[in-house]
Design a protein around this motif. Structure first.
Motif, short mmCIF file in Angstrom:
data_model
loop_
_atom_site.label_atom_id
_atom_site.label_comp_id
_atom_site.label_asym_id
_atom_site.label_seq_id
_atom_site.Cartn_x
_atom_site.Cartn_y
_atom_site.Cartn_z
N CYS A 144 48.09 83.96 -2.47
CA CYS A 144 46.66 84.19 -2.72
C CYS A 144 46.34 85.67 -2.60
O CYS A 144 46.97 86.40 -1.81
N THR A 168 41.90 84.47 -5.57
CA THR A 168 42.64 83.64 -6.51
C THR A 168 43.98 83.29 -5.88
O THR A 168 44.54 84.07 -5.13
N CYS A 169 44.48 82.10 -6.22
CA CYS A 169 45.75 81.63 -5.66
C CYS A 169 46.65 81.16 -6.79
O CYS A 169 46.21 80.48 -7.71
N THR A 170 47.91 81.52 -6.68
CA THR A 170 48.95 81.04 -7.59
C THR A 170 50.03 80.41 -6.74
O THR A 170 50.82 81.10 -6.10
N GLY A 171 50.04 79.09 -6.73
CA GLY A 171 50.97 78.40 -5.82
C GLY A 171 50.55 78.63 -4.38
O GLY A 171 49.43 78.35 -3.99
#
Length: 218
Positions: free
Chosen positions: A141, A135-138
């Motif tokens: 990852c 998963t990546c946030t901005g």
């Protein structure tokens, strides 16, 4: 007759007292101010220098052109530094055991010989993992890891050459009985962990143990 002569002298205009002074001043100014003559000499000198410049200009020796191009290419290369990381690598062998055979393996040894050098090294194996989900946030990852059931290890072999060597892998079970015992010729290749031409690499090779116990190399 005297009366006529007097009349003619009276009718003739008298010379202006400054006429002689003006002529003499003009002559003296021309002699004292050499601007006209200096300009002529300057124009003559400039023409001579242009003629000498034309005579001194010679065609460029085309044999020097490759040297000039090479110098410019080297300058451009030096002005553009290579984007390299600072990662290092160790010389040695990676060992991967297939999940079907992994439960039977407890440990082992790897003997490597070349020229007049020969040494036996301990093989430490650990559960292999792989990324399951990520998963990546901005720009950040993260990945969830899972065990694959295989075993993986790395055996460091100091001074391992980038040439053919004789490798003998022996893997045993918990009782010390050999499950895998095979010798093969392997040629380690240089790694480039920092990218091509960046250095920091070492000779390595990979040994893969199949479900039947046969060893293959990458």
């Amino acid at each position: 007759m005297r009366a006529v002569a007097a009349v003619e002298q009276a009718e003739k205009p008298a010379a202006h007292p400054l006429d002689g002074v003006g002529v003499q001043a003009g002559q003296q100014a021309a002699q004292a101010d050499p601007t006209t003559h200096g300009r002529r000499r300057t124009e003559s000198g400039s023409s001579s220098r242009r003629n000498r410049t034309r005579r001194e200009l010679r065609p460029i020796d085309m044999r020097l052109l490759p040297i000039v191009v090479l110098v410019l290419a080297l300058s451009a290369a030096c002005s553009s530094p290579r984007d390299c990381t600072g990662i290092g690598s160790m010389p040695g062998f990676g060992v991967d055991v297939d999940p079907a055979l992994a439960p039977r393996i407890s440990g082992g040894t790897l003997a490597v010989c070349w020229a007049e050098t020969c040494g036996t090294h301990q093989v430490d194996l650990y559960p292999a993992t792989a990324a399951e989900t990520s998963t990546c946030t901005g720009e950040l990852c993260s990945a969830r890891m899972r065990r694959t059931g295989a075993l993986h290890g790395f055996v460091t072999v100091p001074d391992l050459p980038e040439a053919e060597v004789r490798a003998t892998l022996r893997l045993t079970d918990r009782s010390g009985k050999a499950v895998v015992d095979q010798a093969l010729d392997v040629t380690p290749t240089m790694t480039e962990p920092n990218g091509p031409g960046c250095g920091g690499g070492s000779p390595q090779s990979q040994l893969r143990v199949t479900p039947t116990g046969t060893i293959k190399t990458n």
